[in-house]
Design a protein around this motif. Structure first.
Motif, short mmCIF file in Angstrom:
data_model
loop_
_atom_site.label_atom_id
_atom_site.label_comp_id
_atom_site.label_asym_id
_atom_site.label_seq_id
_atom_site.Cartn_x
_atom_site.Cartn_y
_atom_site.Cartn_z
N UNK A 24 -74.63 -7.01 104.67
CA UNK A 24 -74.94 -6.24 103.46
C UNK A 24 -73.63 -6.12 102.69
N UNK A 25 -73.65 -6.57 101.43
CA UNK A 25 -72.42 -6.56 100.64
C UNK A 25 -72.61 -5.94 99.26
N UNK A 26 -71.89 -4.87 99.02
CA UNK A 26 -71.89 -4.26 97.69
C UNK A 26 -73.27 -3.85 97.20
N UNK A 27 -74.12 -3.42 98.12
CA UNK A 27 -75.51 -3.14 97.73
C UNK A 27 -75.66 -1.79 97.03
N UNK A 28 -76.26 -1.88 95.86
CA UNK A 28 -76.59 -0.67 95.10
C UNK A 28 -78.10 -0.60 94.93
N UNK A 29 -78.65 0.55 95.28
CA UNK A 29 -80.10 0.77 95.13
C UNK A 29 -80.32 2.04 94.33
N UNK A 30 -81.28 1.96 93.43
CA UNK A 30 -81.60 3.10 92.57
C UNK A 30 -83.04 3.52 92.76
N UNK A 31 -83.30 4.80 92.56
CA UNK A 31 -84.67 5.29 92.36
C UNK A 31 -84.71 5.72 90.90
N UNK A 32 -85.32 4.95 90.05
CA UNK A 32 -85.26 5.21 88.61
C UNK A 32 -83.82 5.10 88.16
N UNK A 34 -81.51 7.19 89.24
CA UNK A 34 -80.65 7.85 90.23
C UNK A 34 -80.18 6.84 91.27
N UNK A 35 -78.87 6.80 91.46
CA UNK A 35 -78.32 5.83 92.41
C UNK A 35 -78.36 6.42 93.82
N UNK A 36 -78.95 5.67 94.74
CA UNK A 36 -79.06 6.15 96.13
C UNK A 36 -78.07 5.43 97.04
N UNK A 37 -77.82 4.16 96.79
CA UNK A 37 -76.79 3.42 97.52
C UNK A 37 -75.76 2.95 96.50
N UNK A 38 -74.50 3.29 96.76
CA UNK A 38 -73.48 3.13 95.72
C UNK A 38 -72.56 1.94 95.92
N UNK A 39 -73.03 0.97 96.70
CA UNK A 39 -72.17 -0.19 96.98
C UNK A 39 -71.87 -0.26 98.47
N UNK A 40 -72.90 -0.57 99.24
CA UNK A 40 -72.79 -0.49 100.70
C UNK A 40 -72.43 -1.85 101.30
N UNK A 41 -71.46 -1.82 102.20
CA UNK A 41 -71.08 -3.00 102.99
C UNK A 41 -71.35 -2.70 104.46
N UNK A 42 -72.03 -3.60 105.11
CA UNK A 42 -72.33 -3.39 106.53
C UNK A 42 -72.66 -4.73 107.19
N UNK A 43 -72.28 -4.86 108.45
CA UNK A 43 -72.60 -6.07 109.20
C UNK A 43 -73.28 -5.72 110.51
N UNK A 73 -82.48 -4.06 96.17
CA UNK A 73 -81.09 -3.84 95.76
C UNK A 73 -80.96 -4.26 94.29
N UNK A 74 -80.37 -3.41 93.48
CA UNK A 74 -80.17 -3.78 92.08
C UNK A 74 -78.89 -4.61 91.93
N UNK A 75 -77.95 -4.35 92.82
CA UNK A 75 -76.72 -5.16 92.84
C UNK A 75 -76.37 -5.44 94.28
N UNK A 76 -75.56 -6.47 94.48
CA UNK A 76 -75.08 -6.79 95.82
C UNK A 76 -75.91 -7.88 96.47
N UNK A 77 -75.59 -8.13 97.74
CA UNK A 77 -76.20 -9.25 98.43
C UNK A 77 -76.51 -8.90 99.88
N UNK A 82 -77.61 -16.17 107.69
CA UNK A 82 -77.00 -17.07 106.72
C UNK A 82 -77.81 -17.29 105.45
N UNK A 83 -79.01 -16.71 105.40
CA UNK A 83 -79.89 -16.92 104.24
C UNK A 83 -79.90 -15.70 103.34
N UNK A 84 -79.85 -15.92 102.06
CA UNK A 84 -79.87 -14.81 101.11
C UNK A 84 -81.29 -14.23 101.03
N UNK A 85 -81.45 -13.00 101.45
CA UNK A 85 -82.80 -12.38 101.42
C UNK A 85 -82.90 -11.28 100.37
N UNK A 86 -81.85 -11.15 99.56
CA UNK A 86 -81.79 -10.04 98.60
C UNK A 86 -83.04 -9.95 97.73
N UNK A 87 -83.54 -11.09 97.32
CA UNK A 87 -84.68 -11.07 96.38
C UNK A 87 -85.99 -11.52 97.01
#
Ligand SMILES: Nc1ncnc2c1ncn2[C@@H]1O[C@H](COP(=O)(O)OP(=O)(O)OP(=O)(O)O)[C@@H](O)[C@H]1O
Ligand SMILES: [Mg+2]
Length: 257
Positions: A24-32, A34-43, A73-77, A82-87
């Motif tokens: 998880x890299x730089x993930x930002x998630x919003x509800x409307x 309101x930002x709930x995840x502000x740029x999360x990195x995790x492995x 996720x509105x931003x990030x990856x 190894x596969x991009x599942x963001x979208x």
């Protein structure tokens, strides 16, 4: 605790080598708005149990759900194997050998225990169904006795077991668990954590565990992350976090069981 957004550097903060199974890299998630995840990195690396701890409303469930594509996720990856599942659509993500047991034991209340377990397996071919059913019944003997009972009439703890068992029916490589200990008696919590450990050690299952029961989660996990209002503020091995004074003060004071 730290102010939101400040990273606390920790000694010995090492991630295992190699490409992570889940990243998880730089993930930002919003509800409307309101930002709930502000740029999360995790492995999460293959074979690990990784836990995410944090207070109510920190964004733990949001991160788990974002990994599954809902909310998105509105931003990030986010990458898996190894596969991009963001979208990717949620049902496609489920086909990639990721399973989740969501918060609040979202089982199907009108269906029987057996039918609930079938739903967990139905995404995949049914060749292993009997074998997998046998396996979850061995792990959770309570469910075995109640296969024909409606999910909604199970006790809270039994519903939690069913939610986990249903996730296991798809033979996941990565199991995402959101607060499996919530509202359960200490003895059942102990049993559930032992099952998670066994699945990890014997079957090599990789586990991402969201927990408020920080003591048990950090004892069990190889590594852990701490989330405060949408940011990861600390990470380290389970042992390091258990011994960390800030973690102790914020999440472990008041005794453990
Ligand atoms: N569907 C939603 N619509 C609007 N806001 C939401 C929604 N779901 C969650 N939130 C908000 O996002 C923030 C993070 O919530 P989340 O459920 O991810 O927290 P959590 O860390 O899992 O908390 P808990 O430990 O209580 O389960 C909270 O402020 C919450 O109110
Ligand atoms: Mg939650």
């Amino acid at each position: 605790m730290s102010t939101a957004g400040t990273n606390i550097a920790m000694q010995g903060q090492v991630s295992p080598a190699g490409q992570p199974l889940l990243s998880v890299r730089g993930v930002k998630t919003y509800y409307g708005n309101i930002i709930a995840l502000k740029g999360v990195d995790m492995d999460v690396h293959e074979g690990e149990i990784v836990t995410l701890i944090g207070a109510n409303g920190a964004g733990k469930s949001t991160l788990m759900m974002t990994i599954f594509g809902n909310p998105r996720a509105r931003e990030g990856k986010i990458t898996y194997a190894g596969q991009d599942i963001t979208k990717m659509a949620t049902h496609e993500i489920a086909r990639m050998s990721i399973a989740q047991s969501p918060e609040g034991r979202r089982i199907f209340p009108r269906m029987t225990v057996f039918e609930n377990l079938q739903m967990g397996a139905s995404l995949h071919n049914m060749a292993h169904f009997d074998q997998d059913l046998e396996r979850v019944c061995t792990l959770f003997p309570r469910l075995k006795e109640r296969l024909q009972q409606r999910g909604g009439t199970l006790s809270g703890g039994e519903q939690q077991m069913l939610a986990i068992a249903r996730a296991l029916m798809s033979r996941p490589k990565l199991l995402l668990l959101d607060e499996p200990s919530l509202g359960l008696a200490p003895l059942i919590v102990k049993q559930i954590f032992e099952i998670i450990k066994e699945l990890n050690e014997k079957d090599g299952m990789t586990v991402f565990l969201v927990e408020q029961n920080a003591y048990h989660a950090l004892k069990l996990a190889h590594r852990g992350y701490v989330m405060v209002t949408g940011n990861i503020t600390m990470s380290g091995t389970g042992k390091e976090l258990l011994e960390n004074p800030q973690v102790r003060a914020a999440y472990l004071e008041g005794g453990h069981h």
